[in-house]
Motif scaffolding. Structure first.
Motif, PDB file in Angstrom:
ATOM      1  N   GLY A 747       0.801  -1.212   0.000  1.00 46.28           N
ATOM      2  CA  GLY A 747       0.000   0.000   0.000  1.00 46.28           C
ATOM      3  C   GLY A 747       0.832   1.259   0.000  1.00 46.28           C
ATOM      4  O   GLY A 747       2.049   1.243  -0.231  1.00 46.28           O
ATOM      5  N   GLU A 753      -5.034  10.886   1.638  1.00 45.30           N
ATOM      6  CA  GLU A 753      -5.599   9.588   1.292  1.00 45.30           C
ATOM      7  C   GLU A 753      -4.559   8.494   1.521  1.00 45.30           C
ATOM      8  O   GLU A 753      -3.357   8.763   1.619  1.00 45.30           O
ATOM      9  N   GLU A 755      -4.047   3.844   1.228  1.00 43.40           N
ATOM     10  CA  GLU A 755      -4.604   2.531   0.960  1.00 43.40           C
ATOM     11  C   GLU A 755      -3.639   1.463   1.436  1.00 43.40           C
ATOM     12  O   GLU A 755      -2.427   1.589   1.264  1.00 43.40           O
ATOM     13  N   ILE A 757      -3.408  -2.974   1.561  1.00 43.43           N
ATOM     14  CA  ILE A 757      -4.023  -4.243   1.173  1.00 43.43           C
ATOM     15  C   ILE A 757      -3.392  -5.350   1.993  1.00 43.43           C
ATOM     16  O   ILE A 757      -2.164  -5.505   2.011  1.00 43.43           O
ATOM     17  N   VAL A 810      -8.980  -4.828   1.598  1.00 43.79           N
ATOM     18  CA  VAL A 810      -8.557  -3.527   1.069  1.00 43.79           C
ATOM     19  C   VAL A 810      -9.113  -2.435   1.977  1.00 43.79           C
ATOM     20  O   VAL A 810     -10.330  -2.323   2.159  1.00 43.79           O
ATOM     21  N   LYS A 812      -9.152   1.687   2.718  1.00 50.43           N
ATOM     22  CA  LYS A 812      -8.853   3.003   2.138  1.00 50.43           C
ATOM     23  C   LYS A 812      -9.200   4.106   3.122  1.00 50.43           C
ATOM     24  O   LYS A 812     -10.156   3.999   3.894  1.00 50.43           O
ATOM     25  N   TYR A 814      -9.561   8.455   3.268  1.00 48.43           N
ATOM     26  CA  TYR A 814      -9.602   9.682   2.458  1.00 48.43           C
ATOM     27  C   TYR A 814     -10.390  10.747   3.210  1.00 48.43           C
ATOM     28  O   TYR A 814     -11.152  10.470   4.132  1.00 48.43           O
TER      29      TYR A 814
END
Length: 815
Positions: A747, A753, A755, A757, A810, A812, A814
């Motif tokens: 990631g 933001e 991310e 995984i 996953v 995320k 933001y």
């Protein structure tokens, strides 16, 4: 040890020595062994070589300073160097300031070669060395005296050393690698650039190595049409594809070959100090590299005690030699073993084969390490250290054993193997770990004792723990079934043995981990033994039809724990910590007691007691964030420093963990390896093997724990990482074996933001309460969070707490 003591005591009256000699000797042995514990006599063959070298060194280097000594001698004998040690009343001259070397082998070989910090190369560990020196306008320059700038790197962080020498306009690069085809050959490619006509490169053949002297009594250079050979002690050891222009061989009487233009191509030296200098005038080539090629054979010289029962004995010779005493002409008989002994190959006499093999070996090294775990973050230093040291631990597993070194520690011990095999399996080298564990039943005594040497009461618990540690990561039930009877025998041995020890409740007295102090009833031994019973009970709960053993071992473990807590109660109440042994105060030996927390996670002590124990070590025995061990080691100890770092991480003091890690990496030295202990002023090795596998193992274990760790049934991710490692970068960690699966984390995180995984191979629900992810954002409530597949979560400041995981998760962030 008793033999030595008795010999000294009996000799004293005969020699009319000082009247206090007998009492001093007797009391010295009492001080080191007050409980009359068994001394591990199996270690004497290893120590004898070091002692003999020390005697030879004392008799040679200080009297023959016209010879260029190895790197450590040129530092340790230099009064202007921080490494200088006076020798006035000592009968031994040992390498106590620069015990640093790097071991390397072919990707499918068991036979190591080594280099020291100056790049001196020993094709056979413990034998002669080959080194480079330079002449320019009649001035002599040697890396051993720091006349030349030396840089040592490893291609792709693999055991492929590349040594670069720089002086004025001269740049010389020396690449070394163990081959794939024979497994018993080391290829050397030297390339250079210079603008001047006046440079000469000297390949020196030296009767020295990082321990000191090694005898060369015969030296011969023979030239053929397309190559030249060098015979050392009547054996062809080196083939030169690029022939030198001048050859000077010399002996003690004629002086060092570097400075003696003998033009001799054959020399004998009864003192074993024959030297050689092969001279290559260098051709100016500012834009094009020029090359020198040669290769050497490699094998092992061993005392019989060093031979592992699972070592391959093909091409092994048992030899008897007769060494003549120079004064009396009497023969002194010795025995030794040559393993991997064969004549030097002629295959690489063809330069095409030579160059092709270099590429094949590099390719093979990448293949055999391709499946290991990755550690890629924003810190390049951490990335390199993790990559290199995981390869080092892999390299030290050969055939059916793993050893904590290649020279003085080229021997299997259950203690070192516990940490090293845990590191190996943690970094996805599961097959290699299994290769060693399969031998454990055969390494076990009939009564269940896992014995590396006498008087070792921690090893049986360590062996059980190592097996179960591997199982918990791999879920290799087939191996556990194979080993279950061995585990049961070992657990029964623990139960019986502790009843022969202190108050018939603790293990007998012993030297234990040897760095804890004089022989004593160490808690270290007992904590490992309790863990052995715990893990034996666990194994019996997993393998069908052993429930009765499971209950029995749990009962015995609980009784052992109660005895342990009662016996240690006085010291714990008096000092607030767990001391090293009963009736001991606070001393550096308490370093052994932290195994309750790391790696065993027994949790026998209260949180306050274990915290105060760890803090006492840090406060009293750390200097600048490194553990300085005054007992035996007398230096900064890397692997023990890292164990304390692990404890601080588990106790939620990651800031201290990171401080210790920072200092450990600062002490890596030119070779990027660690000795067992580091000299406080020379920054070189002061004790043990200069290629210390246990230290490398602890380093990569900590790197993994920074990313993924389990404590009290909680899985922690990024517990030890901070913004500096995982912010504004693409990161990759793993795959790390965990509970029968493998976790790969990738990631990137940015200001607005991010991310990550979590890819979990063959996911099945983990035996954990929750997963806690430490993220590089001050307050997660400022961000929107998306999780696919959907999973319930909680937020606590910068922690994302998940109730469960999924195969491909996953996450995320933001705003």
């Amino acid at each position: 040890m008793n033999f030595l003591k008795n010999a000294i005591i009996k000799f004293t009256p005969l020699a009319n020595l000082h009247p206090e000699v007998i009492e001093l000797v007797r009391n010295a042995f009492k001080l080191t062994n007050p409980t009359k514990a068994q001394f591990p006599s199996e270690n004497l063959p290893l120590a004898s070589r070091v002692i003999a070298s020390g005697m030879w060194n004392y008799c040679f280097f200080q009297f023959y300073r016209n010879f260029v000594g190895p790197y450590w001698v040129e530092r340790q004998y230099n009064p202007l160097d921080p490494s200088f040690i006076p020798r006035a009343s000592s009968m031994l001259s040992l390498n106590l300031t620069h015990r640093n070397w790097f071991g390397f082998r072919g990707p499918e070989s068991s036979f190591f070669s080594m280099i020291d910090p100056a790049g001196s190369f020993s094709p056979v560990v413990g034998y002669y060395s080959i080194e480079l020196a330079f002449k320019h306008q009649n001035k002599f320059y040697t890396p051993n005296r720091n006349d030349v700038q030396v840089q040592i790197e490893y291609e792709d962080n693999l055991p492929l050393p590349v040594i670069t020498y720089t002086k004025k306009d001269l740049i010389v690069k020396w690449e070394l690698l163990g081959d794939t085809k024979t497994g018993k050959t080391v290829l050397s490619k030297i390339s250079y650039k210079t603008n001047s006509y006046d440079w000469e490169l000297l390949i020196g053949i030296r009767p020295f190595n990082p321990e000191g002297g090694t005898l060369i009594k015969q030296l011969e250079y023979t030239e053929h049409e397309n190559y030249a050979s060098v015979f050392i002690n009547n054996e062809e050891e080196i083939i030169l594809l690029t022939k030198p222009k001048f050859v000077h061989l010399s002996n003690l009487e004629k002086g060092d070959a570097y400075f003696s233009n003998t033009n001799l191509r054959s020399i004998a030296c009864p003192y074993g100090v024959a030297t050689g200098s092969l001279i290559y005038p260098l051709i100016p080539s500012p834009n094009e590299e020029q090359n020198i090629f040669f290769y050497t054979r490699t094998y092992e010289q061993l005392a019989s005690a060093q031979l592992d029962p699972f070592d391959t004995l093909d091409q092994t010779e048992k030899r008897k030699t007769k060494a003549k005493d120079i004064d009396t002409n009497n023969n002194i008989k010795t025995k030794y073993i040559l393993r991997g002994w064969q004549e030097i190959t002629d295959y690489y006499r063809d330069p095409t084969n030579f160059l092709q093999e270099i590429q094949e070996t590099k390719k093979k090294w990448k293949e055999v390490t391709s499946d290991k775990s990755k550690f890629i973050c924003a810190r390049s230093l951490w990335n390199k250290a993790a990559d290199l040291h995981s390869n080092i631990v892999y390299e030290l597993q050969t055939e059916k054993k793993i050893t904590p070194g290649i020279y003085t520690y080229r021997q299997f011990w259950f203690r070192d193997a516990a940490y090293m095999l845990s590191a190996l399996s943690s970094w996805n080298f599961l097959k290699e770990t299994r290769n060693v564990l399969e031998t454990y039943p055969s390494r076990q005594e009939g009564d269940g004792f896992f014995k590396s040497h006498e008087g070792e009461w921690d090893s049986t618990g360590q062996a059980i723990w190592t097996i179960v540690d591997y199982y918990k990561k791999s879920k290799d039930i087939e191996l556990l079934k194979e080993l279950i009877y061995s585990i049961i025998k070992a657990a029964n041995w623990i139960i019986k043995k502790r009843k022969k020890g202190y108050l018939k409740k603790l293990m007998p007295s012993g030297f234990s981990a040897e760095h804890l102090g004089p022989a004593d009833y160490y808690y270290w031994d007992n904590l490992w033994s309790i863990a052995g019973l715990r893990d034996a009970a666990y194994a019996c709960s997993v393998v069908p039809n052993f429930q009765e053993h499971h209950r029995y071992f749990l009962k015995e473990m609980n009784e052992y724990i109660q005895d342990f807590l009662i016996i240690s109660k006085n010291e714990r109440e008096k000092y607030g910590i767990l001391t090293a042994a009963p009736n001991r105060g606070i001393d550096p030996g308490i370093i052994g007691s932290i195994v309750d927390l790391y790696p065993l996670q027994l949790n026998l002590l209260s949180n306050l007691e274990i915290t105060q124990t760890v803090k006492a070590i840090y406060k009293n025995y750390f200097i600048n964030n490194l553990f300085f061990h005054t007992i035996i080691h007398s230096g900064f100890n890397i692997y023990l420093s890292l164990q304390v770092a692990q404890c601080f991480l588990k106790l939620n003091y990651p800031k201290v963990t990171r401080k210790i890690l920072k200092r450990v990496l600062q002490k890596r030295g030119r070779l990027w390896t660690y000795p067992e202990a580091i000299h406080p002023t020379s920054n070189g090795g002061v004790m043990g093997d200069g290629f210390h596998g246990w230290a490398s193992a602890e380093l990569i274990l900590l790197f993994r724990e920074l990313v993924i760790s389990e404590f009290k049934h909680r899985l922690y991710i990024f517990k030890g990482l901070r913004k500096k490692e995982i912010f504004n970068t693409q990161f990759t960690f793993g795959p790390f074996p965990y509970q029968g699966t493998k976790i790969l984390i990738t990631g990137s995180f940015y200001q607005n933001e991010g991310e990550m995984i979590l890819n979990i191979e063959k996911y099945q629900p983990f035996d954990i309460r929750e997963c806690i992810i430490n993220l590089p954002y001050k307050n997660l409530k400022d961000y929107k969070i998306s999780i696919e597949p959907k999973i319930d979560y909680k937020i606590l400041k910068n922690e994302l707490i998940l109730s469960k995981l999924a195969q491909n998760l996953v996450i995320k962030f933001y705003r």
